[in-house]
Design a protein around this motif. Structure first.
Motif, mmCIF file in Angstrom:
data_model
loop_
_atom_site.group_PDB
_atom_site.id
_atom_site.type_symbol
_atom_site.label_atom_id
_atom_site.label_comp_id
_atom_site.label_asym_id
_atom_site.label_seq_id
_atom_site.Cartn_x
_atom_site.Cartn_y
_atom_site.Cartn_z
ATOM 1 N N THR A 87 0.808 -1.215 0.000
ATOM 2 C CA THR A 87 0.000 0.000 0.000
ATOM 3 C C THR A 87 0.842 1.266 0.000
ATOM 4 N N THR A 88 1.961 1.269 0.703
ATOM 5 C CA THR A 88 2.747 2.487 0.883
ATOM 6 C C THR A 88 3.162 3.150 -0.430
ATOM 7 N N PRO A 89 3.719 2.431 -1.412
ATOM 8 C CA PRO A 89 4.082 3.100 -2.666
ATOM 9 C C PRO A 89 2.880 3.675 -3.414
ATOM 10 N N MET A 90 1.685 3.143 -3.153
ATOM 11 C CA MET A 90 0.498 3.631 -3.839
ATOM 12 C C MET A 90 0.175 5.087 -3.483
ATOM 13 N N ALA A 119 3.942 4.255 7.400
ATOM 14 C CA ALA A 119 4.754 4.590 6.227
ATOM 15 C C ALA A 119 3.898 5.241 5.146
ATOM 16 N N PHE A 120 2.681 4.741 4.967
ATOM 17 C CA PHE A 120 1.738 5.343 4.009
ATOM 18 C C PHE A 120 1.465 6.788 4.397
ATOM 19 N N LEU A 124 2.451 10.869 2.631
ATOM 20 C CA LEU A 124 1.543 12.003 2.521
ATOM 21 C C LEU A 124 2.042 13.188 3.329
ATOM 22 N N ALA A 125 2.538 12.915 4.535
ATOM 23 C CA ALA A 125 3.015 13.998 5.396
ATOM 24 C C ALA A 125 4.168 14.745 4.750
ATOM 25 N N ASP A 126 5.038 14.031 4.047
ATOM 26 C CA ASP A 126 6.158 14.674 3.364
ATOM 27 C C ASP A 126 5.680 15.654 2.295
ATOM 28 N N ALA A 127 4.459 15.419 1.781
ATOM 29 C CA ALA A 127 3.866 16.323 0.783
ATOM 30 C C ALA A 127 2.953 17.365 1.419
#
Length: 226
Positions: A87-90, A119-120, A124-127
């Motif tokens: 799921t994470t790379p999605m 990790a998912f 998002l948090a990095d964005a």
């Protein structure tokens, strides 16, 4: 109520508070979930999994995301094993798409399923996107996403025998294109997410309509022939 040996009836306290113009606590500066969704719609996307059954009995898990303001849908991927590692790379695909479209998203709504991991959320948090978790067993908190899942089931999956995983990917791709480019939406006053309504047409006799089949004939699209 009692304090320092003085007993005051609850009704008396209520009258004092009422006369002072103080609203009951739940109304004091609170924001309801519905008002949050309306006020922040331009900055909200939602994500969820749904399942599709193959003819051989296998169950495929599909991850999709929808923009609240535009109702644009993105089918991020499908798998037989929806682990957190898968799921994470999605999460990276919608982030990249939103950056390319210069769209500012502040929140992603999701449930508390184990296939969504820290990790998912970190991707998002990095964005700059904050994850908002739904309450347990409260699908109405993700109603727009749930409504779309109901539509894809009723309009496509319940009407189509899905032979294998690649067949599922193809018909979901067709449905995604149909939803975003052709399917009218009441919440948008008629147009599709990626296709605004055309100018008013006065001479209807000047137009002939051509029908196009998608997803093996389950979906019909109509366009001017010329």
């Amino acid at each position: 109520m009692a304090g320092l040996g003085v007993h005051v009836a609850a009704s008396t306290v209520w009258e004092i508070i009422k006369d002072a113009g103080v609203e009951p606590a739940p109304r004091r500066g609170s924001v309801t979930w519905a008002s949050f969704l309306r006020s922040q719609a331009e900055g909200i996307i939602a994500a969820d999994f749904f399942t599709a059954d193959l003819m051989d009995g296998a169950k495929v898990y599909v991850l999709a995301a929808i923009e609240h303001a535009t109702r644009r849908i993105r089918i991020l991927g499908s798998t037989l094993h929806p682990t957190g590692q898968w799921t994470t790379p999605m999460a990276r695909d919608p982030v990249m798409d939103l950056e390319d479209a210069a769209t500012t998203v502040k929140f992603l709504i999701r449930d508390r399923g184990s296939n969504f991991t820290e990790a998912f959320d970190s991707v998002l948090a990095d964005a700059g996107i904050r994850t908002v978790l739904c309450n347990v067993r409260t699908p109405r908190m993700n109603a727009i996403m749930e409504r779309w899942i109901g539509s894809v089931r009723r309009e496509l999956l319940y009407r189509t025998p899905v032979w294998h995983h690649e067949h599922l990917r193809q018909i979901l791709h067709d449905y995604e294109f149909h939803h975003n480019s052709h399917r009218p939406h009441m919440s948008l006053s008629g147009p599709a997410p990626l296709k605004p309504l055309p100018p008013n047409i006065t001479d209807l006799d000047a137009f002939r309509i051509r029908r196009t089949h998608l997803a093996g004939g389950v979906i019909n699209e109509y366009r001017p022939a010329a």
